[in-house]
Write an enzyme that holds these catalytic residues in place. Sequence first.
Site, PDB file in Angstrom:
ATOM      1  N   ASP A  99       0.528  -1.136   0.235  1.00 25.21           N
ATOM      2  CA  ASP A  99      -0.094   0.189  -0.026  1.00 25.21           C
ATOM      3  C   ASP A  99       1.144   1.472  -0.130  1.00 25.21           C
ATOM      4  OD1 ASP A  99      -2.306   1.873   0.807  1.00 25.21           O
ATOM      5  OD2 ASP A  99      -3.737  -0.152   0.773  1.00 25.21           O
ATOM      6  N   HIS A 148      -3.042   2.616  -4.709  1.00 24.95           N
ATOM      7  CA  HIS A 148      -2.000   2.495  -3.232  1.00 24.95           C
ATOM      8  C   HIS A 148      -0.425   2.081  -3.487  1.00 24.95           C
ATOM      9  CE1 HIS A 148      -5.699   2.932  -1.104  1.00 24.95           C
ATOM     10  NE2 HIS A 148      -6.139   2.257  -1.872  1.00 24.95           N
ATOM     11  N   GLU A 163      -9.664   3.058  -5.575  1.00 30.92           N
ATOM     12  CA  GLU A 163      -9.392   3.890  -5.216  1.00 30.92           C
ATOM     13  C   GLU A 163      -8.281   4.426  -5.836  1.00 30.92           C
ATOM     14  OE1 GLU A 163     -11.077   4.100  -0.618  1.00 30.92           O
ATOM     15  OE2 GLU A 163      -8.827   3.439  -1.359  1.00 30.92           O
TER      16      GLU A 163
END
Length: 552
Positions: free
Chosen positions: A182, A253, A326
Amino acid sequence: MTDVTSTTDLVPAPRAVEGPMRCGVELTPATTLWAGSGTETTERWLRSTLGPALGLPLRPGPEDARDSLRLRVDDTLAPEAYRLAVVTNWGIEITGGSAAGVFWGAQTLRQLLGPDAFRKAPVRPGITRGIPHQIIDDAPRFRWRGLMLDVARHFMPKEGVLRYLDLMAAHKLNVLHFHLTDDQGWRIEIQRYPELTGTGSWRARTKIGHRASPLWDDRPHGGHYTRDDIREIVAYAAERHISVVPEIDVPGHSQAAIAAYPELGNSDVIDTASLTVWDTWGINPNVLAPTDNTLRFYEGVLEEVLELFPADAGPFSPFVHIGGDECLKDQWRESDAAQKQIGNLGLPDEDALQSWFIGHFDQWLTARGRRLIGWDEILEGGLAPGAAVSSWRGYSGGVAAARAGHDVVMCPQQYVYLDYRQDAGPDEPVPIGYVRTLEDVYRFEPVPSELTGEEAARVLGTQANVWTEVMEDQGRVDYQTFPRLAAFCEVAWSDLPAPADRDFAGFERRMTAHYRRLDALGVAYRPPTGPLPWQRRPGILGRPIDGPPPGL
């Protein structure tokens, strides 16, 4: 007989129980163990875990020995189904439809032997352990019964991961979704790219609480798993019939990877060489550059991932999770290189560019006999037939995926995100998201009612997700995860009625016995009465969301 657990105290609840009756079978140091072909993993587990807890050597013995413990596979049963028969003057027999079924039956046997069976060594030497005469027939509702463990935001040392595999096994969960990368850290050694861990596994400081909090921990935080650590984790999981599904997050990420290799970022938009491993939380704008060089880099990463996570280590081991959630497109809109790529590929926009990125790795994994799974954003722009979807933004992504012919794992944030707070009280540590109580999780239904029977068959199962932004150590992970994981395991395993008709009062009563098991295992769960003084985090800003989750 002493310290015997009632069949009615089992978690998760079994499908059918005949008995129990007054008489039964005693387990003593003289009790022998016979293991038929295909039951070797359960045989090893019984001798290495259950035996030492109760002081039972479980020496090998003949199949027909009286009052013995017998293990066998019977493929006329469903693969993970089992029958646990305790018959007076005969013994205990666990029969499974597969090696996994036998193992799940052994987990039930452990619960029947009382909380002392969950310890590392005998605490009451010399006590005779007995189980009443009974027959339990059991099988899981769902094939995929998972736990997503985020070790990127806060690193969990290898011993902690092995401990969680044991906790999963005790709750009959069979998939560890291992979130390894991440913005805040890269946790897996990749020999070809040593800076992924050399630089990407450590951050200089860490935000304490929600991203709006003014508090910082100024100590460096990080760590990673070596290749042999990963091999050990995978092998340890396989011995417990748990598949490990690694997640390598792309194209968002990814700041930790870009900090290690700046050429992976959109260097024509920002100074990627100045990026460091991210020290706060939220959705990060620094995403991977959608270039052929980036594709080649991650192909190299995934080649090593496939080696470390072999496809034959469990029924869901062919899956590789690639994230896909995202991914902010702002840098792609500003990047001349990204816009040129859109033109070269004949794509309409940046959303289609992400679909191209994900589609590339779908094809790449399929060509190597593996299957891609990603968060429900990967549906945007279309998805290849073999790919599967983790539905996290409510039910809608899972419904769309199932109707499009994709397999689905249901993990909607409104129901099974275990980082979400467990109560609305002021003592709840670092309150995040919606209130999700033990009862809320117990009433979670993984299969959306609007699906047809054929579409519902696409739901492989369900998983609970443990994101660790505000969980800095094992105690915090335990607190957020338990006891709600016990409720979740019953949802995933047991054949429960509709949510409104579920007997939560009965489950709470069974939990009084299960708390003693968790105590014996050293789990720092949230007590039913609320957090203990040392579990609170006064003064640390959270991100509570008021009101019930959408759809409730």
